[in-house]
Write a protein that holds these residues in place. Structure first.
Motif, PDB file in Angstrom:
ATOM      1  N   GLU A 159      -7.774  -4.856   1.472  1.00 20.63           N
ATOM      2  CA  GLU A 159      -7.134  -3.632   1.931  1.00 20.63           C
ATOM      3  C   GLU A 159      -7.766  -2.427   1.241  1.00 20.63           C
ATOM      4  O   GLU A 159      -8.056  -2.473   0.038  1.00 20.63           O
ATOM      5  N   ARG A 160      -7.910  -1.376   1.999  1.00 22.39           N
ATOM      6  CA  ARG A 160      -8.433  -0.133   1.448  1.00 22.39           C
ATOM      7  C   ARG A 160      -7.382   0.523   0.564  1.00 22.39           C
ATOM      8  O   ARG A 160      -6.177   0.385   0.784  1.00 22.39           O
ATOM      9  N   PRO A 232      -2.464   0.073  -2.242  1.00 23.53           N
ATOM     10  CA  PRO A 232      -3.108  -0.529  -1.070  1.00 23.53           C
ATOM     11  C   PRO A 232      -2.584   0.076   0.227  1.00 23.53           C
ATOM     12  O   PRO A 232      -1.474   0.621   0.282  1.00 23.53           O
ATOM     13  N   GLU A 233      -3.373  -0.044   1.272  1.00 24.19           N
ATOM     14  CA  GLU A 233      -2.970   0.441   2.593  1.00 24.19           C
ATOM     15  C   GLU A 233      -1.623  -0.123   3.012  1.00 24.19           C
ATOM     16  O   GLU A 233      -0.823   0.545   3.687  1.00 24.19           O
ATOM     17  N   SER A 234      -1.321  -1.351   2.589  1.00 22.26           N
ATOM     18  CA  SER A 234      -0.091  -2.023   3.004  1.00 22.26           C
ATOM     19  C   SER A 234       1.162  -1.270   2.577  1.00 22.26           C
ATOM     20  O   SER A 234       2.192  -1.339   3.262  1.00 22.26           O
ATOM     21  N   THR A 235       1.106  -0.547   1.467  1.00 19.79           N
ATOM     22  CA  THR A 235       2.295   0.185   1.016  1.00 19.79           C
ATOM     23  C   THR A 235       2.691   1.250   2.034  1.00 19.79           C
ATOM     24  O   THR A 235       3.867   1.397   2.375  1.00 19.79           O
ATOM     25  N   GLY A 236       1.720   1.972   2.513  1.00 17.00           N
ATOM     26  CA  GLY A 236       2.002   2.985   3.520  1.00 17.00           C
ATOM     27  C   GLY A 236       2.498   2.384   4.826  1.00 17.00           C
ATOM     28  O   GLY A 236       3.313   2.987   5.535  1.00 17.00           O
ATOM     29  N   ASN A 237       2.009   1.195   5.166  1.00 17.70           N
ATOM     30  CA  ASN A 237       2.473   0.528   6.377  1.00 17.70           C
ATOM     31  C   ASN A 237       3.913   0.052   6.250  1.00 17.70           C
ATOM     32  O   ASN A 237       4.685   0.115   7.200  1.00 17.70           O
ATOM     33  N   GLN A 238       4.257  -0.445   5.047  1.00 14.75           N
ATOM     34  CA  GLN A 238       5.558  -1.060   4.837  1.00 14.75           C
ATOM     35  C   GLN A 238       6.657  -0.048   4.514  1.00 14.75           C
ATOM     36  O   GLN A 238       7.819  -0.272   4.842  1.00 14.75           O
ATOM     37  N   TYR A 239       6.273   1.056   3.854  1.00 16.36           N
ATOM     38  CA  TYR A 239       7.285   2.020   3.386  1.00 16.36           C
ATOM     39  C   TYR A 239       7.026   3.394   3.980  1.00 16.36           C
ATOM     40  O   TYR A 239       6.163   4.129   3.506  1.00 16.36           O
ATOM     41  N   ARG A 240       7.760   3.706   5.015  1.00 13.68           N
ATOM     42  CA  ARG A 240       7.714   5.044   5.606  1.00 13.68           C
ATOM     43  C   ARG A 240       8.783   5.874   4.905  1.00 13.68           C
ATOM     44  O   ARG A 240       9.972   5.604   5.036  1.00 13.68           O
ATOM     45  N   ARG A 241       8.379   6.863   4.142  1.00 16.03           N
ATOM     46  CA  ARG A 241       9.337   7.639   3.355  1.00 16.03           C
ATOM     47  C   ARG A 241       9.159   9.126   3.665  1.00 16.03           C
ATOM     48  O   ARG A 241       8.044   9.664   3.557  1.00 16.03           O
ATOM     49  N   ASP A 242      10.235   9.787   4.063  1.00 16.73           N
ATOM     50  CA  ASP A 242      10.168  11.230   4.284  1.00 16.73           C
ATOM     51  C   ASP A 242       9.716  11.905   2.995  1.00 16.73           C
ATOM     52  O   ASP A 242      10.204  11.594   1.905  1.00 16.73           O
ATOM     53  N   GLY A 243       8.784  12.819   3.130  1.00 10.25           N
ATOM     54  CA  GLY A 243       8.320  13.559   1.964  1.00 10.25           C
ATOM     55  C   GLY A 243       7.107  12.950   1.289  1.00 10.25           C
ATOM     56  O   GLY A 243       6.589  13.522   0.326  1.00 10.25           O
ATOM     57  N   VAL A 244       6.617  11.798   1.770  1.00 10.58           N
ATOM     58  CA  VAL A 244       5.449  11.152   1.184  1.00 10.58           C
ATOM     59  C   VAL A 244       4.424  10.872   2.285  1.00 10.58           C
ATOM     60  O   VAL A 244       4.777  10.372   3.357  1.00 10.58           O
ATOM     61  N   VAL A 245       3.163  11.213   2.022  1.00  9.29           N
ATOM     62  CA  VAL A 245       2.079  10.912   2.963  1.00  9.29           C
ATOM     63  C   VAL A 245       0.994  10.137   2.223  1.00  9.29           C
ATOM     64  O   VAL A 245       0.889  10.198   0.993  1.00  9.29           O
ATOM     65  N   PHE A 246       0.183   9.413   2.979  1.00  7.74           N
ATOM     66  CA  PHE A 246      -0.884   8.577   2.417  1.00  7.74           C
ATOM     67  C   PHE A 246      -2.221   8.994   3.030  1.00  7.74           C
ATOM     68  O   PHE A 246      -2.321   9.154   4.253  1.00  7.74           O
ATOM     69  N   ASP A 251     -14.646   6.181  -2.381  1.00  6.43           N
ATOM     70  CA  ASP A 251     -15.429   5.752  -3.550  1.00  6.43           C
ATOM     71  C   ASP A 251     -14.668   4.790  -4.453  1.00  6.43           C
ATOM     72  O   ASP A 251     -14.908   4.749  -5.667  1.00  6.43           O
ATOM     73  N   ALA A 252     -13.774   3.990  -3.900  1.00  3.51           N
ATOM     74  CA  ALA A 252     -13.029   3.008  -4.692  1.00  3.51           C
ATOM     75  C   ALA A 252     -13.126   1.651  -4.009  1.00  3.51           C
ATOM     76  O   ALA A 252     -13.052   1.559  -2.781  1.00  3.51           O
ATOM     77  N   ALA A 253     -13.294   0.620  -4.796  1.00  5.69           N
ATOM     78  CA  ALA A 253     -13.400  -0.734  -4.253  1.00  5.69           C
ATOM     79  C   ALA A 253     -12.093  -1.131  -3.575  1.00  5.69           C
ATOM     80  O   ALA A 253     -11.010  -0.719  -4.006  1.00  5.69           O
ATOM     81  N   PRO A 254     -12.168  -1.918  -2.506  1.00  6.90           N
ATOM     82  CA  PRO A 254     -10.939  -2.364  -1.844  1.00  6.90           C
ATOM     83  C   PRO A 254     -10.167  -3.344  -2.722  1.00  6.90           C
ATOM     84  O   PRO A 254     -10.675  -3.844  -3.727  1.00  6.90           O
ATOM     85  N   ILE A 255      -8.940  -3.619  -2.333  1.00  9.99           N
ATOM     86  CA  ILE A 255      -8.069  -4.532  -3.074  1.00  9.99           C
ATOM     87  C   ILE A 255      -8.030  -5.875  -2.358  1.00  9.99           C
ATOM     88  O   ILE A 255      -7.842  -5.946  -1.138  1.00  9.99           O
ATOM     89  N   THR A 256      -8.215  -6.943  -3.114  1.00  8.25           N
ATOM     90  CA  THR A 256      -8.182  -8.286  -2.544  1.00  8.25           C
ATOM     91  C   THR A 256      -6.746  -8.773  -2.428  1.00  8.25           C
ATOM     92  O   THR A 256      -5.954  -8.642  -3.356  1.00  8.25           O
ATOM     93  N   VAL A 257      -6.418  -9.315  -1.273  1.00  3.53           N
ATOM     94  CA  VAL A 257      -5.076  -9.843  -1.003  1.00  3.53           C
ATOM     95  C   VAL A 257      -5.145 -11.366  -1.039  1.00  3.53           C
ATOM     96  O   VAL A 257      -5.998 -11.970  -0.385  1.00  3.53           O
ATOM     97  N   ARG A 258      -4.251 -11.976  -1.798  1.00  3.23           N
ATOM     98  CA  ARG A 258      -4.235 -13.431  -1.940  1.00  3.23           C
ATOM     99  C   ARG A 258      -2.853 -14.003  -1.658  1.00  3.23           C
ATOM    100  O   ARG A 258      -1.844 -13.332  -1.871  1.00  3.23           O
ATOM    101  N   LEU A 259      -2.811 -15.219  -1.218  1.00  3.13           N
ATOM    102  CA  LEU A 259      -1.619 -16.040  -1.270  1.00  3.13           C
ATOM    103  C   LEU A 259      -1.787 -16.985  -2.444  1.00  3.13           C
ATOM    104  O   LEU A 259      -2.855 -17.591  -2.617  1.00  3.13           O
TER     105      LEU A 259
END
Length: 291
Positions: A159-160, A232-246, A251-259
């Motif tokens: 995830e970016r 991670p991008e997933s936070t913005g997808n999961q949490y829509r909060r009034d007053g916060v934008v993403f 220039d930052a390495a992506p985050i690896t997602v694991r199970l």
């Protein structure tokens, strides 16, 4: 005499049915057995639990307290038996913040269609392993380091990184934010479960940092405009909060997602979950899973 669950069930049955006779019928034993079991419970605890007359049975003050605890203990025991006997007919997937991000709803829909005999539960636990180390789940979605000796893993995607800021922040007008610009701001970090550390910047060029321990607090502080956050991008997808934008972070390495799962006790549906989630990430340009 040791305290046993049958003692507690007897007390609850007497109160719920209103008599020793009805409690005996409820429990499938004789009235004499009910009387002996209650007497044994009172002897074990050293207190009288019931006031008994020819017309009614009511709990004493101590009985009220014991009854409340008895109901709790019996419910916990029933849950334990249910978990053991249902075995692998359910799958609990834990996460610390954002589950599978944009893939969460689709994962749930496809799992229900493809594995109708295995009920899926998503559990949010504010721990580094999403509740896996605490025994609260069978698998966990993680985006941070974990104990590789204790847990096995599969990479399901990447995830970016995004920068979170107040909606009225001047940066909110930007299309993206360079990593180097974060040094100008106060950065809010969750030390327990967050993916951001000061090591993203060379020593001597790191931003001022504040700390939090929960996603709701993290969002509330960012909405106030006092701090910005990286996530991670997933936070913005999961949490829509009034007053916060993403906004995307450059220039930052992506985050690896694991199970991850317990190395020596995997759930039988582990690889099915890995395959499904990896497929969803792959469809969005993520990386293939490895086990």
């Amino acid at each position: 005499m040791d305290l046993e669950l049958r003692h507690l069930r007897c007390l609850v049955a007497i109160i719920d049915t209103g008599s020793f006779t009805d409690a005996a019928a409820e429990l499938g034993v004789s009235q004499a057995a009910v009387s002996r079991t209650l007497a044994g419970l009172e002897e074990t605890l050293g207190v009288r639990l019931l006031h008994r007359t020819s017309r009614s049975v009511t709990p004493t003050t101590a009985g009220v307290q014991v009854l409340a605890r008895a109901r709790h203990v019996l419910a916990e025991a029933d849950d334990l038996v249910r978990e053991a006997t249902t075995g692998h007919t359910r799958l609990r997937i834990g996460h610390a913040w954002s589950a599978m991000g944009r893939h969460t709803a689709e994962f749930q829909r496809r799992w229900a269609a493809e594995h109708p005999d295995i009920e899926l539960y998503l559990i949010r636990t504010n721990s580094a392993t999403g509740g896996l180390a605490e025994g609260l789940c069978d698998l966990a979605v993680v985006r941070t380091a974990f104990d590789e000796a204790r847990f096995a893993d599969a990479v399901v995607g990447q995830e970016r990184r995004y920068c979170a800021m107040a909606a009225d922040d001047p940066w909110a007008r930007r299309r993206s934010v360079p990593l180097t610009d974060i040094r100008e701001r106060t950065l809010l970090i969750d030390r327990r479960t967050g993916t951001t550390t000061a090591e993203l910047w060379p020593e001597g060029t790191r931003p001022t940092v504040e700390y939090t321990r929960d996603i709701d607090d993290w969002l509330a502080i960012i909405a106030s405009g006092r701090c910005v956050g990286l996530t991670p991008e997933s936070t913005g997808n999961q949490y829509r909060r009034d007053g916060v934008v993403f906004r995307p972070l450059r220039d930052a390495a992506p985050i690896t997602v694991r199970l991850i799962w317990r190395r020596h006790d995997p759930h039988p549906a582990t690889h099915a979950a890995v395959a499904l989630l990896a497929d969803l990430y792959r469809a969005r340009g993520g990386r293939s899973a490895r086990a």
